[in-house]
Design a protein around this motif. Sequence first.
Motif, PDB file in Angstrom:
ATOM      1  N   GLU A   7      91.205 -35.980 -18.000  1.00 12.69           N
ATOM      2  CA  GLU A   7      90.123 -36.084 -16.982  1.00 12.69           C
ATOM      3  C   GLU A   7      88.745 -35.706 -17.503  1.00 12.69           C
ATOM      4  O   GLU A   7      87.816 -36.398 -17.131  1.00 12.69           O
ATOM      5  N   ALA A   8      88.986 -34.480 -18.037  1.00  9.24           N
ATOM      6  CA  ALA A   8      87.723 -33.892 -18.469  1.00  9.24           C
ATOM      7  C   ALA A   8      87.013 -34.681 -19.623  1.00  9.24           C
ATOM      8  O   ALA A   8      85.836 -34.658 -20.022  1.00  9.24           O
ATOM      9  N   THR A  30      87.359 -38.015 -19.785  1.00 12.10           N
ATOM     10  CA  THR A  30      86.676 -39.181 -19.352  1.00 12.10           C
ATOM     11  C   THR A  30      85.263 -38.938 -18.665  1.00 12.10           C
ATOM     12  O   THR A  30      84.590 -39.855 -18.704  1.00 12.10           O
ATOM     13  N   LEU A  31      85.360 -37.669 -18.418  1.00 12.41           N
ATOM     14  CA  LEU A  31      83.853 -37.141 -17.885  1.00 12.41           C
ATOM     15  C   LEU A  31      82.951 -36.946 -18.961  1.00 12.41           C
ATOM     16  O   LEU A  31      81.920 -36.509 -18.771  1.00 12.41           O
ATOM     17  N   GLY A  32      83.482 -36.759 -20.062  1.00 12.33           N
ATOM     18  CA  GLY A  32      82.459 -36.678 -21.503  1.00 12.33           C
ATOM     19  C   GLY A  32      82.411 -34.995 -21.695  1.00 12.33           C
ATOM     20  O   GLY A  32      81.411 -34.718 -22.358  1.00 12.33           O
ATOM     21  N   LYS A  33      83.319 -34.251 -21.125  1.00 13.04           N
ATOM     22  CA  LYS A  33      83.129 -32.986 -21.423  1.00 13.04           C
ATOM     23  C   LYS A  33      83.897 -32.431 -22.810  1.00 13.04           C
ATOM     24  O   LYS A  33      83.658 -31.568 -23.333  1.00 13.04           O
ATOM     25  N   ILE A  34      84.791 -33.474 -22.987  1.00 15.17           N
ATOM     26  CA  ILE A  34      85.461 -33.400 -24.271  1.00 15.17           C
ATOM     27  C   ILE A  34      85.209 -34.429 -25.316  1.00 15.17           C
ATOM     28  O   ILE A  34      85.270 -35.476 -24.788  1.00 15.17           O
ATOM     29  N   GLY A  35      84.533 -34.230 -26.585  1.00 13.56           N
ATOM     30  CA  GLY A  35      84.430 -35.334 -27.636  1.00 13.56           C
ATOM     31  C   GLY A  35      85.473 -35.419 -28.482  1.00 13.56           C
ATOM     32  O   GLY A  35      86.408 -34.955 -28.376  1.00 13.56           O
ATOM     33  N   HIS A  77      91.698 -22.533 -13.678  1.00 12.54           N
ATOM     34  CA  HIS A  77      90.806 -21.591 -14.313  1.00 12.54           C
ATOM     35  C   HIS A  77      90.347 -21.775 -15.712  1.00 12.54           C
ATOM     36  O   HIS A  77      89.274 -21.366 -16.225  1.00 12.54           O
ATOM     37  N   SER A  78      91.222 -22.539 -16.563  1.00 12.33           N
ATOM     38  CA  SER A  78      90.715 -22.881 -17.881  1.00 12.33           C
ATOM     39  C   SER A  78      89.430 -23.652 -17.606  1.00 12.33           C
ATOM     40  O   SER A  78      88.638 -23.779 -18.743  1.00 12.33           O
ATOM     41  N   ILE A  79      89.493 -24.710 -16.874  1.00 15.24           N
ATOM     42  CA  ILE A  79      88.210 -25.589 -16.731  1.00 15.24           C
ATOM     43  C   ILE A  79      86.930 -24.599 -16.398  1.00 15.24           C
ATOM     44  O   ILE A  79      86.057 -24.657 -17.047  1.00 15.24           O
ATOM     45  N   LYS A  80      87.385 -23.433 -15.421  1.00  9.37           N
ATOM     46  CA  LYS A  80      86.081 -22.834 -15.125  1.00  9.37           C
ATOM     47  C   LYS A  80      85.475 -21.815 -16.397  1.00  9.37           C
ATOM     48  O   LYS A  80      84.722 -21.816 -16.607  1.00  9.37           O
ATOM     49  N   PHE A  81      86.668 -21.409 -16.970  1.00  8.80           N
ATOM     50  CA  PHE A  81      86.354 -20.653 -18.414  1.00  8.80           C
ATOM     51  C   PHE A  81      85.663 -21.410 -19.346  1.00  8.80           C
ATOM     52  O   PHE A  81      84.866 -20.912 -19.962  1.00  8.80           O
ATOM     53  N   ALA A  82      86.068 -22.713 -19.454  1.00  6.75           N
ATOM     54  CA  ALA A  82      85.528 -23.542 -20.599  1.00  6.75           C
ATOM     55  C   ALA A  82      84.042 -23.872 -20.296  1.00  6.75           C
ATOM     56  O   ALA A  82      83.227 -23.842 -20.841  1.00  6.75           O
TER      57      ALA A  82
END
Lengths: 309, 381
Positions: free
Chosen positions: B81-82, B84-89, B351-356
């Motif tokens: 999901e992240a 596709t949102l462009g958060k991860i390259g 929490h991992s998303i928030k932390f990242a």
Amino acid sequence: MQRDENVFLLGEEVAAYQGAYKVSKGLLEEFGEKRVIDSPITELGFAGLGVGAAMVGLRPVIEFMTFNFSILATDQIVNSAAKMLYMSGGQFKIPIVFRGPNGSAYQVSSQHSQALESWYAHFPGLKVVMPSTAADAKGLLKSAIRDDDPVIFMEQERMYGMKGEVPDDPDFTIPLGVADIKREGKDATIVARSLTVPLALKAAEELEKEGVSVEVVDPRTIRPLDIDTIIRSVQKTNRVVIVEESHAFCGVGAEISAQIMERAFDYLDAPVKRISSADAPMPYAKNLEQLALPDVAKIVAAVREVLYL
Amino acid sequence: MSELKVKPLKPRDQPAGQATAAAGVAETESTETVNPEELREEHAQRQQHQHQQIEELDQETLQKILYQMVLIRRFEEKAAEAYTLGKIGGFCHLYIGQEAVAVGALSAIRDDDYVMTSYRDHGHALARGTSADEVMAELYGKAGGCSAGKGGSMHLFDRDAHFLGGHGIVGGQIPLATGVAFAAKYKGTGQVSLVFFGEAAVNQGALHESFNMAQLWKLPCVYFCENNQYGMGTSLARAMSLQDVSQKAHAYGMASEFVDGMDVLAVREATARAVARARDESLPTLIEVRTYRVMGHSMPDPGNYRTRAEIEKHQERDPVKLFSDSLKHKGVMDDAAIKELEDRVRAEVEHSIKFAEESPLPAPEELYTNVYANPPRGYGQ
């Protein structure tokens, strides 16, 4: 090896045969087969094995019978050893030495007679060492083994028979990244490394007879490169010849030349001149081989050229 | 040669006419590696096996295994999901469908053993105990990542967890892990080195060179081939002359096993046998784990080289669902306990998303740090 139990030597013919060039003579007897290990002919495998062992605390010395064969192992040297500390965010250092002869040998044709330092010097994360005297070899090899980074330690097959004074001190080391002025002079600078250092010194002797005073600078390590010492010499002599056994194209000489241009352009009284191997694979025929390699006559001519003599 | 202590569960049959099959085999043929009847029979066997094995393990271990499998599944879904949102390259290779392999294997080893894998490494890091926070932050390229934002998805490392990384060149980690085993033997620590790779790595010379050295020098290394049937878009049938991977060990006199990668407890048992062989006899083992990669090779891969039906067929054998059903069947966990576990996982992943998101970017000066452990004077200036 006497100092640190974690140092071991692994490579083809290093133990029972005592080294293809007898570099490891007596080591098996002194340190036993746990620490002096004959490997199968499997360069990619044993280079990677060394890097893995270094990840968890050993200090391997991996011998390539010649650096020609290291080409099979470049994935592990370039993609694993050079980058591990970086891509792990500083967690895994790789204290390893890859060593063996590099450069030209006698009439062994194209695959066994080539200089590969520019390949390895290209990569951040590696250090590249090329000694030109017995004492330098001792001091630099100790520093390389004690260093926490991967070091490519390039010897020269034609120099294995040369003799020289070596300090007895078991802790005699020469820091990596410090050039040595092998001969002082004031009219022109020759930057030479490995086998081309004795050639440059002979050329300097001949030129002295004509009243030309030549300084010979030996960087000793290619990465890190002690460019400051080279620049100081150029500022003094204003003329430079770079001598190398590798091909000129994309070579270490090209790098040194570019850095001189960037940092000491106004001090140059003539363009930097390079003497390198011919831009062709090494031939077998003796006459062609001589034509391909740098020699004293070529170096003398090059110095005369930068002096407009 | 070391004898197999356990008969292979069901090695893949060599398709008839294999030897004459030339390059350019039609995709429809090549993707049909297993037939539905065989699958159903296998699945029933697997359920029966799990039900028996559950009785031999304590509740805490069983629940931890399920927790880790669910954590990897949900973590990977969130990572997709992240992405596709462009958060991860960059590249992002997901482990969905293969959870039983890393979790089963790593549940059977000591904390001080070493683990290394390929670029498909999120699952192994999580199963090794690296926090979801640090793994997600690494995918985000943040300073709080387990490799300080310098490695990314393919290069997760955690020194404290003895997790020696994800490695990006197919098969490149195999000689490295062999060297780790060499060091363990050299120092006499009794540690074992475990290395995971896909079946495509079996065609690399690095594997064969490593097998030879490991058996020759009797190194405590366990080699896991996660046979997920595809090397990127090329099916096994189109890439390997002899497809029974576990047989490759025979050329080196090395022990090998074939194990069902959909059954987490079967993987755990096979690992325990191989690890004992490594620790007690200082001998290597090849374990071929047959599994299935549900997602594409990496995030941008639409997977057009196989059919939806094929994927669904494999999803029926989902390792996470199988194990949670088995735990329910044996009364280890009820619906409420499983829901509670799912909620804990969801909270950890959220929490991992928030932390990242909140973790700072690496400082610009980090570009030149960690290139050298002993940096040359003036380096990077």
